[in-house]
Every structure is written in C-alpha cells, then in structure tokens.
Design an enzyme around this catalytic site. Sequence first.
Site, PDB file in Angstrom:
ATOM      1  N   GLY A  12       0.807  -1.215   0.000  1.00 58.66           N
ATOM      2  CA  GLY A  12       0.000   0.000   0.000  1.00 58.66           C
ATOM      3  C   GLY A  12       0.840   1.264   0.000  1.00 58.66           C
ATOM      4  N   ASP A  35       1.631  -9.270   1.830  1.00 61.18           N
ATOM      5  CA  ASP A  35       0.407  -8.663   1.294  1.00 61.18           C
ATOM      6  C   ASP A  35      -0.430  -9.762   0.656  1.00 61.18           C
ATOM      7  OD1 ASP A  35      -0.009  -5.351   0.588  1.00 61.18           O
ATOM      8  OD2 ASP A  35      -1.430  -6.787  -0.262  1.00 61.18           O
ATOM      9  N   ILE A  36      -1.699  -9.430   0.339  1.00 56.43           N
ATOM     10  CA  ILE A  36      -2.509 -10.427  -0.368  1.00 56.43           C
ATOM     11  C   ILE A  36      -2.267 -10.348  -1.869  1.00 56.43           C
ATOM     12  CG2 ILE A  36      -4.455 -10.871   1.196  1.00 56.43           C
ATOM     13  CD1 ILE A  36      -5.994  -8.683  -0.288  1.00 56.43           C
ATOM     14  N   TYR A 143     -14.891   3.233   8.946  1.00 52.23           N
ATOM     15  CA  TYR A 143     -13.432   3.298   9.107  1.00 52.23           C
ATOM     16  C   TYR A 143     -13.079   3.949  10.455  1.00 52.23           C
ATOM     17  CZ  TYR A 143      -8.668   5.071   7.995  1.00 52.23           C
ATOM     18  OH  TYR A 143      -7.337   5.396   8.004  1.00 52.23           O
ATOM     19  N   LYS A 147     -11.337   2.279  13.754  1.00 58.25           N
ATOM     20  CA  LYS A 147     -10.071   2.797  14.294  1.00 58.25           C
ATOM     21  C   LYS A 147     -10.230   3.143  15.783  1.00 58.25           C
ATOM     22  CE  LYS A 147      -7.288   2.458  10.825  1.00 58.25           C
ATOM     23  NZ  LYS A 147      -6.196   1.486  10.866  1.00 58.25           N
TER      24      LYS A 147
HETATM   25  C1  AKB Z   1      -8.526   8.633   4.600  1.00 59.18           C
HETATM   26  O1  AKB Z   1      -8.751   9.697   3.980  1.00 59.18           O
HETATM   27  O2  AKB Z   1      -9.380   7.759   4.776  1.00 59.18           O
HETATM   28  C2  AKB Z   1      -7.153   8.419   5.190  1.00 59.18           C
HETATM   29  C3  AKB Z   1      -7.105   8.860   6.612  1.00 59.18           C
HETATM   30  C4  AKB Z   1      -7.148  10.287   6.959  1.00 59.18           C
HETATM   31  O3  AKB Z   1      -7.007   8.038   7.485  1.00 59.18           O
HETATM   32  N1  AKB Z   1      -6.177   9.119   4.415  1.00 59.18           N
END
Ligand code: AKB
Length: 314
Positions: A12, A35-36, A143, A147
């Site tokens: 990545g 990596d995959i 996301y 996190k």
């Molecule tokens: C995203 O835009 O999803 C990433 C981040 C800020 O974690 N670059």
Amino acid sequence: MLEKIVVIGSNGQIGTELVSELRKVYGDGNVIACDIRRPDYDIRNSGPFEFVNVLEKDILRQLFQKYKPTQVYLLAALLSATGEQNPKLAWDLNMNGLLNVLDLGHEYKTSRIYWPSSIAVFGPNSPKDQTPQYCIMDPNTVYGISKLAGERWCEYYFHRYGLDIRSIRYPGLISWKAAPGGGTTDYAIHIFHDALKKSNYKCFLSAQTELPMMYMDDAIRGTIELMDAPAEKIKIRLSYNFTGMSFTPESLANEIKKHIPDFRLEFTEYDQRQAIADSWPRSINDSNASSDWGWKPEFDLSKMTEYMLKNLRK
Ligand code: AKB
C-alpha cells in the site's frame, strides 16, 4: 538484538515506503514484506515477501512461527471512502485483522507491534481546530468506528498482557511513490498528477475544506521514531495525535500555481466524501507526541508542494 520485522499490507501507500526505509536500517533480509497481492518489483526483489491474508489466522500463525518477528507493522485496512462502499468488509478487515495480530503477538511474545489509527476517530462533535488528544470522539464512518475501537483494543492488550503496541493517528498522507488507497484525503495526491498532466484538476471536496495532512517522508520518519523510542516514553497506549500541516484545496491549488501558473482548480458535483471531510478536524494538536517522544515535522505546504512536483516530474 537482531530485529526480524514483518510488515503486513506492504504494497500500500505507506507499506511501500516503510518497507524500503526499514530495509535500509535493519537489512533487506530482516524485513519481511507481506500482502494479499503480488508486490511491486522493488519490494519483491530487495528482500523476502510472503502472501498473507490477515483474516486467515492459521496462515498468519505460520508466518509468526516461521519468522518469530520481533516487530510487526499491521497496515492492511480499508480506508474511509472505500470503507463506506463496503462497511461490513471494512469492519471485518480493520477489526478482526487487528485482533488476529494482537493474539499472535501475545502468543509469540512479539516485542513491539505498530498499528495505524487516523484522524477519522474524530467526528462531528469533536473540536475542529487544534483537536486535542482527548476530547469527544463520535466518528460516523465505519473506518473511523473501527479505528476508535481498535485503539481501545490496543490499550486493552497493553494493560492486560503487557503487549507493547504503538500507534499514530495519521492525517492525510501525501506521497508520489505509490497510489493512495481509497481515502477522503486522496485528492491532495491526485491534484499533483493532474496538475502536471493537464494543468487542471476537478476536486471532489469544496475549496474551503481544510484538513490535516502530512508529507510521507515525515510520516515514515515519525513512525520509525515512535517504534524506536524507549517504552517508558510511550505514555499513550491508544494512539498519538500526529500532524504536519493543514490546508484547503484552494490553498494547495494556490501553492501549485506558484510552479504551474496556468493551473486551474475545478469542482465535481457533490460527493459523499465531502460529508466525511466535514466530520473531521481542520487541524490537530499533537503536543503529546512532541513532548513524549520528540515528534517534529519537517515539511510545510510549500516544501511538500516543491518535493511532490519535483519527484513526479522525474
Ligand atoms: C482517509 O482519507 O481515509 C485516510 C485517513 C485520513 O485516514 N487518508
């Protein structure tokens, strides 16, 4: 002690540059890229590579068994924009991938684990300017939710099992070596490619959308500095606020115009990524990273712009 370092998600945007830098420091044979997907020519030829899917725990266990890594960097993740297209997969990869690595790190007594968090842990009710380390955190992307939960798991494994996990909340990362991975901040990379190719760029964020950003050289240096710091200096076991600069599409375009005077910034129709950006901080207070382990960025907007254009032109 001889380090054996495993980097999961090595192909990545971050992994590509991190593997090269770690191989310079620790020797090509001591950094195992995983990596995959089939890796870049460079990574495959400069040292060991293993196909690994972080969700396949048995295969992952074989990797730990084979290399007995002293350090593991887990970079495999779905980012904010692609995560919204496939929320369940994003949760599965971001959460169960982390839990698999934490379990095996505990089982194989890995000395240090690195896992990236993001400014996406903040949400609409977090303070927007100079967002502090501790404040209201109400992320509204899958996301960001993964996190935030992941940060808590890292702290839990540290307190419960003594696992030395370190983490940074990355802002948007700007780089020229590898393509960005489906984030909301990706515009700040595409803009450079289009500026050089056709002197104009159609941006999916509005002119005044200010976001925290960082040039990749700073991000890699900061990540390795955090991992090299003595354990007693790491006072935060969730994830450290971390930043380099903040800018809007308009201020970035004005900086690019200093090098490409006929560059024009245009805008697309409303895009879902605007809502994500609007829920994130405009700027970050990273004073804990500075005082605990000496973090200091080197790239501001003008230096980053100069380096991006110079390297992409090559
Ligand atoms: C995203 O835009 O999803 C990433 C981040 C800020 O974690 N670059």
